[in-house]
Write a protein that holds these residues in place. Structure first.
Motif, PDB file in Angstrom:
ATOM      1  N   VAL A 209       0.752  -1.675   0.323  1.00 55.06           N
ATOM      2  CA  VAL A 209      -0.148  -0.185  -0.214  1.00 55.06           C
ATOM      3  C   VAL A 209       0.669   1.264   0.622  1.00 55.06           C
ATOM      4  O   VAL A 209       2.012   1.405   0.693  1.00 55.06           O
ATOM      5  N   LEU A 210       0.330   2.107  -0.382  1.00 61.54           N
ATOM      6  CA  LEU A 210       0.878   2.815  -0.816  1.00 61.54           C
ATOM      7  C   LEU A 210       0.146   4.487  -0.326  1.00 61.54           C
ATOM      8  O   LEU A 210      -0.915   4.662  -0.724  1.00 61.54           O
ATOM      9  N   PHE A 211       0.936   5.394   0.421  1.00 55.90           N
ATOM     10  CA  PHE A 211       0.599   6.875   1.277  1.00 55.90           C
ATOM     11  C   PHE A 211       1.239   7.222   1.621  1.00 55.90           C
ATOM     12  O   PHE A 211       1.971   7.547   0.809  1.00 55.90           O
ATOM     13  N   GLU A 212      -0.091   8.675   0.653  1.00 57.86           N
ATOM     14  CA  GLU A 212       0.491  10.218   0.320  1.00 57.86           C
ATOM     15  C   GLU A 212       1.606  10.482   2.338  1.00 57.86           C
ATOM     16  O   GLU A 212       1.089  10.596   2.354  1.00 57.86           O
ATOM     17  N   LYS A 213       3.209  11.714   1.660  1.00 60.19           N
ATOM     18  CA  LYS A 213       3.572  11.544   3.233  1.00 60.19           C
ATOM     19  C   LYS A 213       3.287  12.429   4.009  1.00 60.19           C
ATOM     20  O   LYS A 213       3.303  12.145   4.607  1.00 60.19           O
ATOM     21  N   ALA A 214       2.564  13.303   3.752  1.00 53.53           N
ATOM     22  CA  ALA A 214       1.928  14.229   4.366  1.00 53.53           C
ATOM     23  C   ALA A 214       0.371  13.435   4.940  1.00 53.53           C
ATOM     24  O   ALA A 214       0.239  14.899   5.833  1.00 53.53           O
ATOM     25  N   THR A 215      -0.405  13.952   4.036  1.00 52.51           N
ATOM     26  CA  THR A 215      -1.748  13.284   4.597  1.00 52.51           C
ATOM     27  C   THR A 215      -1.943  12.439   4.597  1.00 52.51           C
ATOM     28  O   THR A 215      -3.080  11.676   5.613  1.00 52.51           O
ATOM     29  N   PHE A 216      -1.040  10.933   4.362  1.00 50.41           N
ATOM     30  CA  PHE A 216      -1.603   9.234   4.448  1.00 50.41           C
ATOM     31  C   PHE A 216      -2.675   9.267   4.157  1.00 50.41           C
ATOM     32  O   PHE A 216      -3.628   8.529   4.536  1.00 50.41           O
ATOM     33  N   ILE A 236      -5.776   2.691   8.626  1.00 52.63           N
ATOM     34  CA  ILE A 236      -4.169   2.547   9.139  1.00 52.63           C
ATOM     35  C   ILE A 236      -3.956   4.436   8.570  1.00 52.63           C
ATOM     36  O   ILE A 236      -2.897   4.460   9.426  1.00 52.63           O
ATOM     37  N   SER A 237      -3.899   4.982   7.877  1.00 48.67           N
ATOM     38  CA  SER A 237      -3.999   6.324   7.469  1.00 48.67           C
ATOM     39  C   SER A 237      -4.545   6.881   8.669  1.00 48.67           C
ATOM     40  O   SER A 237      -3.631   7.444   9.377  1.00 48.67           O
ATOM     41  N   ASN A 238      -5.825   7.019   9.796  1.00 48.77           N
ATOM     42  CA  ASN A 238      -6.325   7.222  10.012  1.00 48.77           C
ATOM     43  C   ASN A 238      -5.240   7.789  11.628  1.00 48.77           C
ATOM     44  O   ASN A 238      -4.649   8.414  12.136  1.00 48.77           O
ATOM     45  N   PHE A 243      -0.277   8.822  14.888  1.00 49.12           N
ATOM     46  CA  PHE A 243       0.675   8.939  15.172  1.00 49.12           C
ATOM     47  C   PHE A 243       1.816   9.506  14.924  1.00 49.12           C
ATOM     48  O   PHE A 243       2.909  10.349  15.891  1.00 49.12           O
ATOM     49  N   LYS A 244       2.089  10.220  13.830  1.00 53.75           N
ATOM     50  CA  LYS A 244       2.729  10.996  13.495  1.00 53.75           C
ATOM     51  C   LYS A 244       2.525  12.262  14.160  1.00 53.75           C
ATOM     52  O   LYS A 244       4.139  12.705  14.681  1.00 53.75           O
ATOM     53  N   LEU A 245       1.713  12.605  14.422  1.00 51.83           N
ATOM     54  CA  LEU A 245       1.330  14.062  14.889  1.00 51.83           C
ATOM     55  C   LEU A 245       1.820  14.419  16.630  1.00 51.83           C
ATOM     56  O   LEU A 245       2.320  14.847  16.978  1.00 51.83           O
ATOM     57  N   SER A 246       2.178  12.887  16.973  1.00 48.87           N
ATOM     58  CA  SER A 246       2.344  12.390  18.469  1.00 48.87           C
ATOM     59  C   SER A 246       3.711  12.445  18.779  1.00 48.87           C
ATOM     60  O   SER A 246       4.187  13.464  19.596  1.00 48.87           O
ATOM     61  N   CYS A 247       4.889  11.963  17.468  1.00 47.30           N
ATOM     62  CA  CYS A 247       6.223  12.187  17.476  1.00 47.30           C
ATOM     63  C   CYS A 247       6.309  13.242  16.969  1.00 47.30           C
ATOM     64  O   CYS A 247       7.280  13.732  17.817  1.00 47.30           O
ATOM     65  N   THR A 248       5.874  14.813  16.480  1.00 50.80           N
ATOM     66  CA  THR A 248       6.083  16.115  15.873  1.00 50.80           C
ATOM     67  C   THR A 248       5.394  16.726  17.764  1.00 50.80           C
ATOM     68  O   THR A 248       6.492  17.055  17.525  1.00 50.80           O
ATOM     69  N   LYS A 249       4.926  16.420  18.339  1.00 48.44           N
ATOM     70  CA  LYS A 249       4.101  17.045  19.703  1.00 48.44           C
ATOM     71  C   LYS A 249       5.614  16.551  20.245  1.00 48.44           C
ATOM     72  O   LYS A 249       6.002  17.341  21.428  1.00 48.44           O
ATOM     73  N   GLN A 251       8.659  16.376  19.741  1.00 50.59           N
ATOM     74  CA  GLN A 251      10.350  16.904  18.880  1.00 50.59           C
ATOM     75  C   GLN A 251      10.350  15.700  18.253  1.00 50.59           C
ATOM     76  O   GLN A 251      11.647  15.812  18.161  1.00 50.59           O
ATOM     77  N   SER A 252      10.062  14.371  17.426  1.00 50.07           N
ATOM     78  CA  SER A 252      10.747  13.326  16.895  1.00 50.07           C
ATOM     79  C   SER A 252       9.813  13.614  15.536  1.00 50.07           C
ATOM     80  O   SER A 252       9.019  13.923  15.299  1.00 50.07           O
ATOM     81  N   SER A 253      10.249  12.586  14.716  1.00 50.99           N
ATOM     82  CA  SER A 253      10.077  12.583  13.366  1.00 50.99           C
ATOM     83  C   SER A 253       9.577  10.940  12.807  1.00 50.99           C
ATOM     84  O   SER A 253      10.287  10.475  13.676  1.00 50.99           O
ATOM     85  N   PHE A 254       8.487  10.714  12.348  1.00 51.35           N
ATOM     86  CA  PHE A 254       8.454   9.331  11.811  1.00 51.35           C
ATOM     87  C   PHE A 254       8.865   8.602  11.189  1.00 51.35           C
ATOM     88  O   PHE A 254       8.736   9.377   9.570  1.00 51.35           O
ATOM     89  N   GLN A 255       9.931   7.635  11.033  1.00 54.56           N
ATOM     90  CA  GLN A 255      10.326   7.421  10.165  1.00 54.56           C
ATOM     91  C   GLN A 255       9.861   5.947  10.059  1.00 54.56           C
ATOM     92  O   GLN A 255       9.221   5.677   8.156  1.00 54.56           O
ATOM     93  N   SER A 256       9.936   4.449   9.781  1.00 52.63           N
ATOM     94  CA  SER A 256       9.730   3.780  10.345  1.00 52.63           C
ATOM     95  C   SER A 256       9.230   2.855  11.340  1.00 52.63           C
ATOM     96  O   SER A 256       8.851   3.271  12.421  1.00 52.63           O
ATOM     97  N   MET A 257       8.153   1.960  11.663  1.00 54.95           N
ATOM     98  CA  MET A 257       8.126   0.754  11.849  1.00 54.95           C
ATOM     99  C   MET A 257       7.691  -0.394  11.572  1.00 54.95           C
ATOM    100  O   MET A 257       7.315  -0.757  10.522  1.00 54.95           O
ATOM    101  N   GLU A 258       7.350  -1.519  12.343  1.00 57.36           N
ATOM    102  CA  GLU A 258       7.846  -3.037  12.328  1.00 57.36           C
ATOM    103  C   GLU A 258       6.597  -3.235  13.050  1.00 57.36           C
ATOM    104  O   GLU A 258       7.238  -3.260  14.536  1.00 57.36           O
ATOM    105  N   VAL A 259       5.301  -4.471  12.674  1.00 61.86           N
ATOM    106  CA  VAL A 259       4.437  -4.556  13.961  1.00 61.86           C
ATOM    107  C   VAL A 259       4.787  -6.165  13.043  1.00 61.86           C
ATOM    108  O   VAL A 259       4.358  -6.614  12.495  1.00 61.86           O
TER     109      VAL A 259
END
Length: 308
Positions: A209-216, A236-238, A243-249, A251-259
């Protein structure tokens, strides 16, 4: 260069009566609001313009049109050519909880707007969002949506194709609708899907699955094995966007995850300069390191298809 930018700009009209939820959904998708924060947004006055860079050179020229009666008449009369010319997509938002008399007035206005679109932008795609479905009791939602969808299709001209979605800012239905809208604007999406399918087969992935980076928002996907949950991408988008917004708050950035669980492994990783990719694997014999290497190896190949 200027001509190239103009060629990749897509005019999107966001319309509907005042209070239908247009600005709230725009703010969630494009301005990283969370649902509860939209309550502080005021009414849109006349037309608010925003240029949203989406997938490299593709720019959404979004016109959020105030829905007060005076503004709507102005759009249809003195500003008719200005508002309704060169439109790629019209998004009309209906309040699912409208009273019958208000619904009839809204339908009459919709008919006028469809006539203006047919006159000025014959090739425009039309999407109708029956919004605020969370306010309708769950057992009545599907029935209400089908009834409204039929009324909208009856109201449209014979040469206008309408796509309808039921939406709410409180769940994944908003992402489903906007993913479909954006999907309709991507010029090379069929080529992209072919290459995603090839990537899935080469890596033995169940799904890519491909997601747009800013909006997901979901751009495209390839599914090798069918799944029962038809809204899984939007869920998953939601989740990941929150989670990305939580990372920003933090002061870190979301790069990747493995579940990893007993049924599958999901890899979500940055892919090209404009996208994230999610790869779903159920074959336990394939090591996680191999999948991560395959994702890294595919980045350069996909960059040329995704930067339009």
């Amino acid at each position: 260069m200027t001509q190239e930018i103009q060629r990749m700009k897509r005019k999107v009209l966001l319309m509907g009566k005042s209070g239908s939820g247009k600005t709230s959904m725009r703010s969630i998708i494009f301005a990283n609001y969370i649902a509860r924060d939209t309550q502080r947004l005021g009414a849109t006055i006349d037309v608010e313009h925003s240029h949203v860079k989406f997938l490299g050179n593709l720019v959404l020229n979004l016109w959020d049109c105030g829905g007060q009666e005076a503004f709507m008449q102005n759009y249809l009369e003195s500003q008719r050519d200005h508002i309704f010319s060169n439109v790629a997509v019209l998004i009309y938002v209906f309040d699912a909880g409208s009273k019958p008399d208000a619904e009839e007035r809204d339908l009459d206005k919709f008919k006028e707007i469809i006539a203006a679109i047919s006159q000025n932008s014959k090739s425009a795609r039309v999407f109708c969002l029956v919004h605020k479905m969370d306010l309708v009791p769950e057992e009545y939602r599907e029935e209400l949506f089908k009834a409204k969808q039929q009324k909208l299709k009856d109201a449209a001209t014979s040469d206008t194709q309408i796509t309808c979605f039921k939406t709410s800012i409180w769940d994944e239905t908003l992402y489903k609708a906007w993913s479909a809208i954006v999907y309709s604007l991507i010029p090379n999406v069929s080529t992209l899907e072919d290459h995603l399918g090839a990537f899935a087969q080469i890596t033995d992935a169940d799904e890519v699955v491909l997601f747009e980076k800013a909006t997901f928002l979901v751009i495209s996907h390839s599914t090798q094995n069918e799944h029962y949950d038809k809204l899984r991408f939007e869920k998953i988008s939601n989740i990941i966007k929150q989670f990305k917004l939580s990372c920003t708050k933090a002061q870190s950035s979301f790069q990747s995850m493995e579940v990893l669980n007993s049924n599958f492994t999901a890899f979500i990783d940055t892919f090209t300069s404009n996208t994230y990719v999610m790869v779903i694997m159920t074959d336990k014999s394939i090591q996680s390191a191999a999948t991560r290497l395959n994702i890294a190896a595919a980045r350069k190949h996909f960059e040329k298809f995704i930067v339009v």
